[in-house]
Every structure is written in structure tokens, then in C-alpha cells.
Write a protein that holds these residues in place. Structure first.
Motif, mmCIF file in Angstrom:
data_model
loop_
_atom_site.group_PDB
_atom_site.id
_atom_site.type_symbol
_atom_site.label_atom_id
_atom_site.label_comp_id
_atom_site.label_asym_id
_atom_site.label_seq_id
_atom_site.Cartn_x
_atom_site.Cartn_y
_atom_site.Cartn_z
ATOM 1 N N GLU A 74 0.827 -1.217 0.000
ATOM 2 C CA GLU A 74 0.000 0.000 0.000
ATOM 3 C C GLU A 74 0.855 1.259 0.000
ATOM 4 N N TRP A 75 1.881 1.277 0.846
ATOM 5 C CA TRP A 75 2.723 2.452 0.940
ATOM 6 C C TRP A 75 3.490 2.679 -0.359
ATOM 7 N N ASP A 116 1.515 4.164 -3.298
ATOM 8 C CA ASP A 116 1.344 5.613 -3.256
ATOM 9 C C ASP A 116 2.666 6.371 -3.439
ATOM 10 N N TYR A 117 3.758 5.785 -2.965
ATOM 11 C CA TYR A 117 5.035 6.498 -2.889
ATOM 12 C C TYR A 117 5.924 6.308 -4.116
ATOM 13 N N ILE A 131 8.464 1.170 7.258
ATOM 14 C CA ILE A 131 7.138 0.633 6.933
ATOM 15 C C ILE A 131 7.111 -0.868 7.195
ATOM 16 N N LYS A 170 12.842 4.530 4.544
ATOM 17 C CA LYS A 170 11.388 4.538 4.731
ATOM 18 C C LYS A 170 10.802 3.143 4.549
#
Length: 190
Positions: free
Chosen positions: A53-54, A57-58, A74, A70
């Protein structure tokens, strides 16, 4: 001893557009190999979903050094339980302990010679912005879905705080996420 497991994330280095596709030639791959002392079953599935999910988006904003840190944070977070379990960076540990070994042997150590009770998770952000993933057993015998991983480990929805059903559905139904073939899993490791 704990519930030992590993999470491996890779992505090509280079500028990505708004959809996460590589705009230019790749400058190589980054690998984030993480070792956990307490990560298994629905906890691993929760971390897998959180990573996907992260990154979904990223991905247009990936900058190698910053993104690696990061991704690690996560991966350490179980969003279902609002819990953090710190991981060890397997490359950093290898460099500190075995500087004289050749790269090929280092890769074997990072992927195949880690203490493991509870399987592994592999995630690759592809050049086209899609994802390939695999859960595996301790020996990396074959790629498994999250549901197959849960069956392999004889895990149940063992935690009341777990959103296992929703996490399994998300991973199964995400059209941008494909299970690795054995050949792709082997390529990831090599």
C-alpha cells in the motif's frame, strides 16, 4: 529464539513518472533485506500489505537512500496491531562481519543462510510500476500467496487485533500485484 523471518524488497534505481513507471534506463537495483526476530503469520501478512500500500502511493517519489530507510520503517510496522518490531539490515551486518567474502557468496548468505522459523516475504517494484511478490517457506522452496503461506505455517488468525481476512483479500485482489513465478523468484535472489 523468537519467530524469525525475513522481508526482502527490491526496486530499480532511476526517475519514475506519476504512475511509478521508470522514465529512463535503470541504474541498477536496490535491495532492502531485513531480518526480524518476531514476525510470523498474520503479522507478516500485515507487514506485506502495509509495504504494498505504501509503495503503491510512494513509487513516483523514490529516492534511493531516503526510500530505503522509509521502506525499512514501513516493514517494521504492523498497522493492524499498531506495533513496531525493529529489524536488522542484513547487508549492513554482512559488511560488518564478512568484508572479505565475494559478492556471490554474500548474496547466498543474505538470502539462504539466515536463521528462520517463519518464512520469508519478497516484494519487487517493477520498472513498469507494477509489483511482483512471493511468500516462501524457510528454504525458499517455491513462491506462495499469503493464504498459502498461512496454511504452510499452520497459522490461524491468532491475534484478535489482526485484520487477516481483509489483508488476504487486498493482496489477492490487487490488480497491480502479481505472484512471482519460480523463475522470477530465483532471479530476485540472484
Amino acid at each position: 529464539m523468537g519467530q524469525r523471518s525475513q522481508i526482502y524488497v527490491s526496486y530499480s534505481v532511476g526517475h519514475r513518472n506519476d504512475e511509478g513507471k521508470l522514465d529512463e534506463k535503470s541504474y541498477g537495483k536496490n535491495l532492502i533485506p531485513l531480518y526480524f526476530q518476531w514476525n510470523y503469520g498474520s503479522r507478516m501478512v500485515s507487514r506485506a500489505r502495509g509495504l504494498v500500500e505504501w509503495l503503491e502511493d510512494y513509487k513516483p517519489y523514490i529516492l534511493p537512500n531516503e526510500t530505503d530507510k522509509k521502506i525499512r520503517r514501513i516493514a517494521e510496522t504492523n498497522f493492524d496491531m499498531r506495533d513496531v518490531v525493529f529489524s536488522a539490515d542484513l547487508i549492513q551486518e554482512y559488511v560488518e562481519d564478512n568484508r572479505e567474502l565475494p559478492v556471490g557468496e554474500a548474496l547466498c548468505d543474505i538470502f539462504e543462510k539466515q536463521g528462520n522459523n517463519d518464512g520469508k516475504f519478497f516484494l519487487s517494484l517493477e520498472d513498469d510500476g507494477s509489483f511482483k511478490y512471493a511468500f516462501t517457506d524457510r528454504e525458499i522452496t517455491k513462491p506462495m500467496t499469503a493464504e498459502q503461506y498461512m496454511e504452510w505455517g499452520d497459522y490461524e488468525d491468532e491475534e484478535p487485533e489482526s485484520n487477516l481476512k481483509e489483508n488476504l483479500e487486498y493482496l489477492e485482489n490487487n490488480k497491480n500485484l502479481k505472484l512471482m513465478t519460480e523463475k522470477e523468484l530465483h532471479a530476485f535472489i540472484n
